[in-house]
Design a protein around this motif. Structure first.
Motif, mmCIF file in Angstrom:
data_model
loop_
_atom_site.group_PDB
_atom_site.id
_atom_site.type_symbol
_atom_site.label_atom_id
_atom_site.label_comp_id
_atom_site.label_asym_id
_atom_site.label_seq_id
_atom_site.Cartn_x
_atom_site.Cartn_y
_atom_site.Cartn_z
ATOM 1 N N LEU A 127 0.372 4.167 -2.755
ATOM 2 C CA LEU A 127 0.190 5.557 -1.962
ATOM 3 C C LEU A 127 1.251 6.619 -2.813
ATOM 4 N N ALA A 128 2.513 6.104 -2.864
ATOM 5 C CA ALA A 128 3.510 6.980 -3.462
ATOM 6 C C ALA A 128 3.235 7.171 -5.092
ATOM 7 N N GLU A 185 0.840 -1.276 -0.024
ATOM 8 C CA GLU A 185 -0.014 0.052 0.055
ATOM 9 C C GLU A 185 0.840 1.259 -0.062
ATOM 10 N N ASP A 186 1.966 1.103 0.502
ATOM 11 C CA ASP A 186 3.002 2.395 0.557
ATOM 12 C C ASP A 186 3.399 2.588 -0.680
ATOM 13 N N ASP A 187 3.683 1.656 -1.687
ATOM 14 C CA ASP A 187 4.034 2.055 -2.990
ATOM 15 C C ASP A 187 2.790 2.581 -3.875
#
Length: 225
Positions: A209-210, A205-207
């Motif tokens: 979001l980025a 999810e962090d990727d």
């Protein structure tokens, strides 16, 4: 007004829309039925904007496209200069079909690019290649139509750098509009099933979001609202 054309040459693995493949024989009856339904209005019904989606509207033949646009123009007229958009796959837009769209009053073509990377296109089960995109974009421009590009981020195996390259490639074509979508694994689709059995890994999810935040920053810097 929205008109749906359900026919496709291929059902992409992530798609859960109402589409039909290997059913080209139904295109003419479908257009017949659409004409009957719109005639049920009794009189032309003016609208502000029109959008033809799918499916793949440009999977229809040039003659069928002309027929579709004629019935929409008759029953769902719009003010001169208003937006009349249609979706197209990069590999299904031909010179003849582009000419039909322009003659039929279409003002904007939304190309389902999704990615400029072969790896992401394969992961998304798309059938066109990156080379199809600039050719289709040139056809749109040649006929004086506005160009819209659809892109999907967070495809399996992709990276933030890949997404940045996709955005740069899209902007290099000088589009009038860009739509970006985070990949969703819709229940029951082949991609969802592949993820369930471990054959496909969703991005962290962090990727994702980025990628989302980079799209906002990159497109804003390029002058998009």
């Amino acid at each position: 007004a929205y008109a749906h054309v359900p026919f496709c040459a291929h059902h992409c693995g992530y798609c859960d829309f109402a589409v039909s493949t290997a059913a080209d024989r139904l295109a003419e009856p479908y257009l017949d039925a659409l004409g009957v339904e719109l005639a049920g209005l009794g009189a032309p019904f003016p609208v502000e904007t029109r959008f033809v989606g799918g499916g793949t509207p440009t999977h229809l033949t040039a003659d069928q496209l002309a027929r579709l646009l004629a019935v929409l123009n008759r029953w769902l007229p719009a003010p001169r200069g208003s937006e009349f958009s249609i979706e197209a796959n990069p590999d299904s837009l031909t010179p003849e079909k582009a000419a039909v769209l322009a003659a039929g009053g279409v003002t904007r073509v939304s190309l389902g690019v999704q990615s400029f990377r072969t790896g992401s296109l394969l992961a998304l089960d798309r059938r066109h290649t990156p080379d199809h995109v600039p050719r289709a974009a040139e056809l749109v421009r040649r006929h004086g139509l506005a160009l819209s590009l659809d892109l999907i981020f967070a495809a399996p195996g992709s990276t933030p750098a890949d997404w940045a390259a996709d955005l740069d490639a899209a902007l290099a074509l000088g589009p009038d509009h860009v739509s970006t979508y985070g990949l969703t694994y819709e229940t029951g689709t082949p991609l969802w099933k592949a993820r369930r059995r471990g054959a496909v890994l969703a991005l962290p999810e962090d990727d994702e979001l980025a990628m989302y935040e980079h799209a906002i920053d990159r497109l804003t810097a390029a002058g998009f609202e």
